[in-house]
Scaffold this motif. Sequence first.
Motif, PDB file in Angstrom:
ATOM      1  N   ARG A 127       1.053 -16.097 -41.124  1.00  0.00           N
ATOM      2  CA  ARG A 127       0.795 -15.150 -40.055  1.00  0.00           C
ATOM      3  C   ARG A 127       1.514 -15.687 -38.824  1.00  0.00           C
ATOM      4  N   ILE A 128       1.837 -14.800 -37.871  1.00  0.00           N
ATOM      5  CA  ILE A 128       2.650 -15.212 -36.732  1.00  0.00           C
ATOM      6  C   ILE A 128       2.067 -14.665 -35.436  1.00  0.00           C
ATOM      7  N   GLY A 129       2.293 -15.397 -34.355  1.00  0.00           N
ATOM      8  CA  GLY A 129       1.954 -14.934 -33.020  1.00  0.00           C
ATOM      9  C   GLY A 129       3.108 -15.228 -32.080  1.00  0.00           C
ATOM     10  N   ALA A 130       3.158 -14.531 -30.956  1.00  0.00           N
ATOM     11  CA  ALA A 130       4.202 -14.749 -29.952  1.00  0.00           C
ATOM     12  C   ALA A 130       3.536 -14.797 -28.587  1.00  0.00           C
ATOM     13  N   HIS A 131       3.820 -15.861 -27.810  1.00  0.00           N
ATOM     14  CA  HIS A 131       3.062 -16.089 -26.584  1.00  0.00           C
ATOM     15  C   HIS A 131       3.948 -16.588 -25.446  1.00  0.00           C
ATOM     16  N   GLN A 132       3.594 -16.168 -24.255  1.00  0.00           N
ATOM     17  CA  GLN A 132       4.265 -16.654 -23.054  1.00  0.00           C
ATOM     18  C   GLN A 132       3.695 -18.019 -22.681  1.00  0.00           C
ATOM     19  N   ILE A 133       4.542 -18.863 -22.123  1.00  0.00           N
ATOM     20  CA  ILE A 133       4.093 -20.176 -21.651  1.00  0.00           C
ATOM     21  C   ILE A 133       3.883 -20.156 -20.142  1.00  0.00           C
TER      22      ILE A 133
ATOM     23  N   GLY B 111       2.917 -17.788 -16.528  1.00  0.00           N
ATOM     24  CA  GLY B 111       2.028 -16.696 -16.175  1.00  0.00           C
ATOM     25  C   GLY B 111       0.577 -17.052 -16.433  1.00  0.00           C
ATOM     26  N   GLU B 112      -0.297 -16.070 -16.238  1.00  0.00           N
ATOM     27  CA  GLU B 112      -1.734 -16.299 -16.320  1.00  0.00           C
ATOM     28  C   GLU B 112      -2.154 -16.819 -17.688  1.00  0.00           C
ATOM     29  N   GLY B 113      -2.727 -17.997 -17.718  1.00  0.00           N
ATOM     30  CA  GLY B 113      -3.232 -18.589 -18.954  1.00  0.00           C
ATOM     31  C   GLY B 113      -2.177 -19.170 -19.864  1.00  0.00           C
ATOM     32  N   GLY B 114      -0.895 -19.002 -19.521  1.00  0.00           N
ATOM     33  CA  GLY B 114       0.168 -19.429 -20.420  1.00  0.00           C
ATOM     34  C   GLY B 114       0.203 -20.919 -20.656  1.00  0.00           C
ATOM     35  N   ARG B 115      -0.032 -21.691 -19.609  1.00  0.00           N
ATOM     36  CA  ARG B 115       0.048 -23.142 -19.738  1.00  0.00           C
ATOM     37  C   ARG B 115      -1.047 -23.696 -20.649  1.00  0.00           C
ATOM     38  N   GLN B 116      -2.156 -22.965 -20.754  1.00  0.00           N
ATOM     39  CA  GLN B 116      -3.250 -23.419 -21.612  1.00  0.00           C
ATOM     40  C   GLN B 116      -3.215 -22.789 -23.003  1.00  0.00           C
ATOM     41  N   ARG B 117      -2.241 -21.918 -23.234  1.00  0.00           N
ATOM     42  CA  ARG B 117      -2.227 -21.174 -24.491  1.00  0.00           C
ATOM     43  C   ARG B 117      -2.120 -22.067 -25.729  1.00  0.00           C
ATOM     44  N   PRO B 118      -1.237 -23.080 -25.768  1.00  0.00           N
ATOM     45  CA  PRO B 118      -1.190 -23.934 -26.968  1.00  0.00           C
ATOM     46  C   PRO B 118      -2.534 -24.558 -27.301  1.00  0.00           C
ATOM     47  N   ARG B 119      -3.251 -25.035 -26.277  1.00  0.00           N
ATOM     48  CA  ARG B 119      -4.558 -25.641 -26.536  1.00  0.00           C
ATOM     49  C   ARG B 119      -5.545 -24.591 -27.056  1.00  0.00           C
ATOM     50  N   GLU B 120      -5.551 -23.422 -26.435  1.00  0.00           N
ATOM     51  CA  GLU B 120      -6.444 -22.351 -26.871  1.00  0.00           C
ATOM     52  C   GLU B 120      -6.207 -22.001 -28.339  1.00  0.00           C
ATOM     53  N   LEU B 121      -4.947 -21.873 -28.708  1.00  0.00           N
ATOM     54  CA  LEU B 121      -4.601 -21.521 -30.094  1.00  0.00           C
ATOM     55  C   LEU B 121      -5.037 -22.619 -31.053  1.00  0.00           C
ATOM     56  N   TYR B 122      -4.763 -23.870 -30.675  1.00  0.00           N
ATOM     57  CA  TYR B 122      -5.139 -24.981 -31.547  1.00  0.00           C
ATOM     58  C   TYR B 122      -6.647 -25.074 -31.701  1.00  0.00           C
ATOM     59  N   GLU B 123      -7.386 -24.961 -30.629  1.00  0.00           N
ATOM     60  CA  GLU B 123      -8.840 -25.113 -30.714  1.00  0.00           C
ATOM     61  C   GLU B 123      -9.462 -24.032 -31.598  1.00  0.00           C
ATOM     62  N   ARG B 124      -8.963 -22.809 -31.484  1.00  0.00           N
ATOM     63  CA  ARG B 124      -9.486 -21.733 -32.335  1.00  0.00           C
ATOM     64  C   ARG B 124      -9.140 -22.008 -33.805  1.00  0.00           C
ATOM     65  N   TYR B 125      -7.913 -22.460 -34.044  1.00  0.00           N
ATOM     66  CA  TYR B 125      -7.490 -22.809 -35.400  1.00  0.00           C
ATOM     67  C   TYR B 125      -8.339 -23.944 -35.969  1.00  0.00           C
ATOM     68  N   ALA B 126      -8.545 -25.007 -35.175  1.00  0.00           N
ATOM     69  CA  ALA B 126      -9.279 -26.180 -35.656  1.00  0.00           C
ATOM     70  C   ALA B 126     -10.724 -25.823 -35.991  1.00  0.00           C
TER      71      ALA B 126
ATOM     72  N   THR C 119      -6.512 -14.299 -30.438  1.00  0.00           N
ATOM     73  CA  THR C 119      -5.639 -14.507 -29.281  1.00  0.00           C
ATOM     74  C   THR C 119      -4.448 -13.565 -29.450  1.00  0.00           C
ATOM     75  N   PRO C 120      -4.498 -12.382 -28.849  1.00  0.00           N
ATOM     76  CA  PRO C 120      -3.433 -11.384 -29.075  1.00  0.00           C
ATOM     77  C   PRO C 120      -2.066 -11.901 -28.635  1.00  0.00           C
ATOM     78  N   SER C 121      -1.042 -11.492 -29.355  1.00  0.00           N
ATOM     79  CA  SER C 121       0.320 -11.819 -28.957  1.00  0.00           C
ATOM     80  C   SER C 121       0.683 -11.076 -27.684  1.00  0.00           C
ATOM     81  N   ALA C 122       1.629 -11.633 -26.939  1.00  0.00           N
ATOM     82  CA  ALA C 122       2.114 -10.965 -25.731  1.00  0.00           C
ATOM     83  C   ALA C 122       2.824  -9.677 -26.135  1.00  0.00           C
ATOM     84  N   PRO C 123       2.448  -8.540 -25.592  1.00  0.00           N
ATOM     85  CA  PRO C 123       2.999  -7.258 -26.058  1.00  0.00           C
ATOM     86  C   PRO C 123       4.492  -7.109 -25.826  1.00  0.00           C
ATOM     87  N   GLU C 124       5.051  -7.877 -24.907  1.00  0.00           N
ATOM     88  CA  GLU C 124       6.478  -7.755 -24.626  1.00  0.00           C
ATOM     89  C   GLU C 124       7.342  -8.656 -25.510  1.00  0.00           C
ATOM     90  N   LEU C 125       6.717  -9.443 -26.392  1.00  0.00           N
ATOM     91  CA  LEU C 125       7.463 -10.374 -27.245  1.00  0.00           C
ATOM     92  C   LEU C 125       7.493  -9.883 -28.691  1.00  0.00           C
TER      93      LEU C 125
END
Length: 496
Positions: free
Chosen positions: A346-352, A354-369, A444-450
């Motif tokens: 499965r795949i996701g696409a995310h901005q780094i 903008g709002e919440g972007g800098r924390q996105r990798p951690r958010e994704l990992y924590e939900r996965y873990a 964690t929805p993907s960024a709609p513009e990506l």
Amino acid sequence: MLLSLVLSAVTVSGAATLAARADAGDTACTTITSSLGDAQVAISPLNASYIESRHDYWNARQSKYHPSCVVYPKSSQDVSVAIRAIRASGSRFAIKAGGHSPNNFFSSVDRGVLIDFKSMTAKAYDSSTTLATYEPGSNWGQLYSFYQQYGRTVMGGRLSGVGTGLALGGGLSYLAPQYGMACDSFKELEVVLPNGTITTASATSNSDLFFGLRGGGGNAFGIVTRYTVQSQPIGKFYAGTLVYVLDHSEAVLEAVRDFISYNTDPKASVMATYETLTTPDVLLNLDEVIVVFLVYDGADPGTAFRNFTQIPRLLDTSKPNTTYTEVADMPIPYTAELSRADNVFRIGAHQIEGEGGRQRPRELYERYAAWADTHKGLYVYVAINFYPVARSMTDASRARGGNAMQMPDGPWFWVNYILATPPGLLPDVYDKIQASFRAMVEATPSAPELPLFLNEAAVDQRPLATFPTYRRLQQIKRQYDPDGFFAYKTGGWTFD
């Protein structure tokens, strides 16, 4: 009584459909054999080639299907013969290059014709133009090895065992920050169309078809039987893997985030993966491993990887003087590349930014873990992988004419999820874990513009619909497959 009659009618109808499918497949196989000969068609399930073709899939679930026959074309003319016979009979079919797509029926077929490209492995290099030409039957490791003798390489995948069909879905390599996606290197494609016609597609001939094949996926507009691509110079690399244990997950996530945000050296490439085994976490967090792949096109990466190398690590294999073939063969602990499991992406696409972007990798990992911990025992292993999309990559793609994804300016990132379940799970158990895995990704929805990445998307994610060029791709599909032959007779991305 009424229910029993209804169930009986449904059973009879289903059996009739399977019988009709088998008859159509048998008819197509007989016609193809009469044209190509017994040596190029395997019909018996006991035939060694048939067995290999049927079982050699990255997603073991695809091996449960039984083709009516397997066809081994040696040329585009052979492919045309097969497609015309398949079309005349009404049979289903599938095209297999590397068999790496996990999606159902993208490269497998039940009671239909399987066209296996393993006999089409010709490759060449023209030193006067620096163009490379290859047929679809080789994997990337074989292609990298061949072109390395000329001091050149082709844009392909990161793993040597993956097949060439990857390029039609975009193709992401460690050289992408310099040269763009694999599909951006296309110069001319030989294509067998859904009506069996053999044609070529380039920027000046069938340019709309050429555009669709540059990242719009295989099994959609036609079957590519020869690639002519722009090769690139290749030398030695500084490359290797860093292996960390779970205690350093936070530090590695920060390094990944900073690399995505701040790296401006197009020669530096990183892939970070967190992999979790189904074994209980009973000792030192050894059920999870973190692997970071570092690749630098040159002998000295300078400070490009400093954020990763300053973190204490269990293993460090990075070194200079590594060939590109060795880069594609870098070991991957615990991965599905080595497993015999029902593997899905499965795949996701995310901005780094903008709002919440800098924390996105951690958010994704924590939900996965959290998901991985909750579902212990129901999978062989699971993984989350971070793929930076640098500004240099999107610039390089645009400079080469762009592709069907029309990627917005970097930096941003794709995140890939892998779920490997043991073969033979009961259908209801399999469906439940798949649904739960899907819900975890979608939380964690993907960024709609990506755009979503075709190579690592699940079919139900409808990645083509995330492309800004989607309406144009629909028009190209109608132009080259007007009666929907490919849409209804083989698996692939949908244009509905």
